[in-house]
Design a protein around this motif. Sequence first.
Motif, PDB file in Angstrom:
ATOM      1  N   GLU B 151       0.857  -1.181   0.000  1.00  0.00           N
ATOM      2  CA  GLU B 151       0.000   0.000   0.000  1.00  0.00           C
ATOM      3  C   GLU B 151       0.894   1.232   0.000  1.00  0.00           C
ATOM      4  O   GLU B 151       2.076   1.141   0.300  1.00  0.00           O
ATOM      5  N   ILE B 152       0.323   2.340  -0.362  1.00  0.00           N
ATOM      6  CA  ILE B 152       1.085   3.587  -0.423  1.00  0.00           C
ATOM      7  C   ILE B 152       0.565   4.424   0.737  1.00  0.00           C
ATOM      8  O   ILE B 152      -0.583   4.883   0.716  1.00  0.00           O
ATOM      9  N   SER B 153       1.395   4.595   1.757  1.00  0.00           N
ATOM     10  CA  SER B 153       0.864   5.077   3.040  1.00  0.00           C
ATOM     11  C   SER B 153       0.189   6.434   2.922  1.00  0.00           C
ATOM     12  O   SER B 153      -0.891   6.652   3.488  1.00  0.00           O
ATOM     13  N   TRP B 154       0.775   7.360   2.163  1.00  0.00           N
ATOM     14  CA  TRP B 154       0.158   8.691   2.072  1.00  0.00           C
ATOM     15  C   TRP B 154      -1.159   8.639   1.300  1.00  0.00           C
ATOM     16  O   TRP B 154      -2.082   9.420   1.571  1.00  0.00           O
ATOM     17  N   ALA B 155      -1.267   7.699   0.371  1.00  0.00           N
ATOM     18  CA  ALA B 155      -2.531   7.577  -0.366  1.00  0.00           C
ATOM     19  C   ALA B 155      -3.605   6.950   0.527  1.00  0.00           C
ATOM     20  O   ALA B 155      -4.761   7.395   0.542  1.00  0.00           O
ATOM     21  N   THR B 156      -3.210   5.926   1.272  1.00  0.00           N
ATOM     22  CA  THR B 156      -4.157   5.295   2.193  1.00  0.00           C
ATOM     23  C   THR B 156      -4.673   6.315   3.205  1.00  0.00           C
ATOM     24  O   THR B 156      -5.868   6.357   3.519  1.00  0.00           O
ATOM     25  N   LYS B 157      -3.760   7.177   3.675  1.00  0.00           N
ATOM     26  CA  LYS B 157      -4.185   8.218   4.624  1.00  0.00           C
ATOM     27  C   LYS B 157      -5.125   9.222   3.934  1.00  0.00           C
ATOM     28  O   LYS B 157      -6.155   9.618   4.500  1.00  0.00           O
ATOM     29  N   ALA B 158      -4.784   9.593   2.725  1.00  0.00           N
ATOM     30  CA  ALA B 158      -5.622  10.564   2.001  1.00  0.00           C
ATOM     31  C   ALA B 158      -7.013   9.997   1.740  1.00  0.00           C
ATOM     32  O   ALA B 158      -8.026  10.654   2.009  1.00  0.00           O
ATOM     33  N   PHE B 159      -7.076   8.774   1.223  1.00  0.00           N
ATOM     34  CA  PHE B 159      -8.380   8.194   0.873  1.00  0.00           C
ATOM     35  C   PHE B 159      -9.151   7.729   2.110  1.00  0.00           C
ATOM     36  O   PHE B 159     -10.360   7.524   2.058  1.00  0.00           O
ATOM     37  N   GLY B 160      -8.427   7.510   3.201  1.00  0.00           N
ATOM     38  CA  GLY B 160      -9.104   7.074   4.428  1.00  0.00           C
ATOM     39  C   GLY B 160      -9.269   5.564   4.510  1.00  0.00           C
ATOM     40  O   GLY B 160      -9.937   5.066   5.417  1.00  0.00           O
ATOM     41  N   HIS B 161      -8.677   4.845   3.570  1.00  0.00           N
ATOM     42  CA  HIS B 161      -8.746   3.377   3.579  1.00  0.00           C
ATOM     43  C   HIS B 161      -7.661   2.845   2.658  1.00  0.00           C
ATOM     44  O   HIS B 161      -7.165   3.568   1.784  1.00  0.00           O
ATOM     45  N   GLY B 162      -7.334   1.565   2.854  1.00  0.00           N
ATOM     46  CA  GLY B 162      -6.302   0.932   2.031  1.00  0.00           C
ATOM     47  C   GLY B 162      -6.824   0.603   0.640  1.00  0.00           C
ATOM     48  O   GLY B 162      -8.016   0.774   0.351  1.00  0.00           O
ATOM     49  N   PRO B 163      -5.934   0.120  -0.239  1.00  0.00           N
ATOM     50  CA  PRO B 163      -6.366  -0.209  -1.596  1.00  0.00           C
ATOM     51  C   PRO B 163      -7.297  -1.415  -1.622  1.00  0.00           C
ATOM     52  O   PRO B 163      -7.203  -2.308  -0.783  1.00  0.00           O
ATOM     53  N   ASP B 164      -8.175  -1.406  -2.609  1.00  0.00           N
ATOM     54  CA  ASP B 164      -9.102  -2.512  -2.805  1.00  0.00           C
ATOM     55  C   ASP B 164      -8.418  -3.659  -3.548  1.00  0.00           C
ATOM     56  O   ASP B 164      -8.760  -4.821  -3.357  1.00  0.00           O
ATOM     57  N   ALA B 165      -7.454  -3.327  -4.386  1.00  0.00           N
ATOM     58  CA  ALA B 165      -6.722  -4.361  -5.137  1.00  0.00           C
ATOM     59  C   ALA B 165      -5.372  -3.799  -5.553  1.00  0.00           C
ATOM     60  O   ALA B 165      -5.240  -2.606  -5.825  1.00  0.00           O
ATOM     61  N   VAL B 166      -4.371  -4.687  -5.577  1.00  0.00           N
ATOM     62  CA  VAL B 166      -3.033  -4.325  -6.057  1.00  0.00           C
ATOM     63  C   VAL B 166      -2.676  -5.321  -7.144  1.00  0.00           C
ATOM     64  O   VAL B 166      -2.648  -6.535  -6.900  1.00  0.00           O
ATOM     65  N   ASN B 167      -2.453  -4.828  -8.335  1.00  0.00           N
ATOM     66  CA  ASN B 167      -2.252  -5.702  -9.493  1.00  0.00           C
ATOM     67  C   ASN B 167      -0.875  -5.522 -10.105  1.00  0.00           C
ATOM     68  O   ASN B 167      -0.344  -4.406 -10.140  1.00  0.00           O
ATOM     69  N   LEU B 168      -0.327  -6.632 -10.607  1.00  0.00           N
ATOM     70  CA  LEU B 168       0.946  -6.572 -11.325  1.00  0.00           C
ATOM     71  C   LEU B 168       0.661  -6.702 -12.821  1.00  0.00           C
ATOM     72  O   LEU B 168      -0.191  -7.493 -13.234  1.00  0.00           O
ATOM     73  N   TRP B 169       1.358  -5.912 -13.608  1.00  0.00           N
ATOM     74  CA  TRP B 169       1.188  -5.910 -15.070  1.00  0.00           C
ATOM     75  C   TRP B 169       2.545  -6.165 -15.718  1.00  0.00           C
ATOM     76  O   TRP B 169       3.501  -5.429 -15.480  1.00  0.00           O
ATOM     77  N   ILE B 170       2.635  -7.198 -16.545  1.00  0.00           N
ATOM     78  CA  ILE B 170       3.880  -7.451 -17.280  1.00  0.00           C
ATOM     79  C   ILE B 170       3.522  -7.682 -18.751  1.00  0.00           C
ATOM     80  O   ILE B 170       2.756  -8.601 -19.071  1.00  0.00           O
TER      81      ILE B 170
END
Lengths: 325, 325
Positions: B151-170
């Motif tokens: 997770e990206i801590s400053w984004a989680t703080k800004a949005f008020g919650h953690g990410p719903d999904a983290v995806n890898l793209w290759i």
Amino acid sequence: MEAAVQDALCELSQEVRDLSVAFEVDRVHGAPDPLVFYRNYVSRNVPCIFTNAISHWPCIRRWTNEYLLEKMGDQLVTIDVTPDGRGDAIVSGPDGKPCFVTPLEERVPFSSFLEELCSEKGEAGRVPYASHQNGSFVTEYGPLADDADVEISWATKAFGHGPDAVNLWIGDDRAVTSFHKDHYENLYAVIAGEKHFTLHPPADVYRMYVRDYPKASYVRDEDTTLRIDYGDDLPSTVPWVSVDPDDPGTSDRFPLYDQGPPPLRCVVKAGELLYLPSMYYHHVKQKPDEQGRTIAINFWYDMEFDVKYAYYKLAEKLTGALSAS
Amino acid sequence: MEAAVQDALCELSQEVRDLSVAFEVDRVHGAPDPLVFYRNYVSRNVPCIFTNAISHWPCIRRWTNEYLLEKMGDQLVTIDVTPDGRGDAIVSGPDGKPCFVTPLEERVPFSSFLEELCSEKGEAGRVPYASHQNGSFVTEYGPLADDADVEISWATKAFGHGPDAVNLWIGDDRAVTSFHKDHYENLYAVIAGEKHFTLHPPADVYRMYVRDYPKASYVRDEDTTLRIDYGDDLPSTVPWVSVDPDDPGTSDRFPLYDQGPPPLRCVVKAGELLYLPSMYYHHVKQKPDEQGRTIAINFWYDMEFDVKYAYYKLAEKLTGALSAS
């Protein structure tokens, strides 16, 4: 196409309420975290009442009439005078047609103003209201500066800048503010008495019947009677909201006004702080305390003219196109 | 009235850019303060590239092909396969008519995928792309978990919650993502190679020509050739953007596409992070690094369905009404 546009505007009004604004004004206890305030209220353009956020201000217990007279004495203040408490409002002009009238502005000693407001000695047909809006708390009420904060730290942090103006309002239940909107974020702190707000989000523009009215002002002749004057210049017009939530004739004359969610109504009491989002239509009445005054301090913070504003302009343009078609 | 609505939508597109989004994507050095990020970008629905915000992640220097093979080995991963790199796109169907086609999904050992992607041995008419979007970084690439933040801590703080999904793209430059929008706030971190984005704010809906296309998918017959199949069920349709910024025929077939501000274009390089605001139409191409891969990790955070969304729906409805009139 007219019908599709009308429907889309009605659905917008409903959707804004369903998704964001809801049907009651939130009440939050204590001063909020700046980020949470920005995310939950400013960004969403949603009003909120904060209880216990300003209740530590000395003014809330200090500002008896005796204290105010002692501090302010004969210091000159600006007051707005109307015959019936309705300044910046649509009234019937001397030609019998509706016009937009501004109040008579007077500079008077504070002691005279307070006596006129709170005693039974006031002249008939004269309602005074200290509602000068160019930073009056700082410019005209300097002796009271220590009694309240001149900025709200969490709001300043949230908006990223301090307030553009801090105004003091002293009036009573005779003065009513007609529906209008300001291009400011507004934090409205009630110090004495109550303020009764009727609110519509900006997306309700399609049912506010904003029309151009001839511009007039109250003037005072030698006999002290106030009369409406169009002035000597070429008549100019002011776009103003036509609907009046207290006028039983509004529904008949402006049928769209009732076609949509009911207005948000809230009462802000002494010691409470309303966040009134930018561009909200607001109609305000007041209830005095036992000393006969309603006192408030409001903070205007510059608003962001951003994507929400651009979208609002779309709704406004479509409203104009429908009204012209 | 049609003309007034069309004009109002065009003006909206211009006004969003003039007031808020501008004509270039901001580049900001370092991780932002959460409140400033929310106020300046999320609330305004404005994209931004953050340089030096993820450059400390180990993956940026570690993820050579050799390292990935060592860590992932034969672990099964999900890949999307198309004959030409265009999955979730409008292509010519077997009946010669345009259809919306989804890629063939395969589960293959990671080592086979990487070999097919990066070597010259890949079959003709087969473009593999690891672009599974259900939290693949966590669910399928566990051995790489220590190499990037989940997770990206400053984004989680800004949005008020953690990410719903983290995806890898290759993938590589053969795979192109057609214009579409997601109902998520998106933080898009490029680990290797470059991603080339073409963006339109949601208010540009009136010129994206969203139309219903028959739904089809790539299937594989015994001879390994991919073919388009409408399936056995009753044909269903998918609303999809018709315009393609790389198709020289777009201007003739979809004349409104060029009537408005040019798209925002930006290149996100390895070590950079794009904030792609919710509901933005985005078209993505990629440029591989010297080892033949473009690698990215994206974070989907739930978006606010608030007043901006309600206003967007107004623009969408009017676009539909114009298209039907």
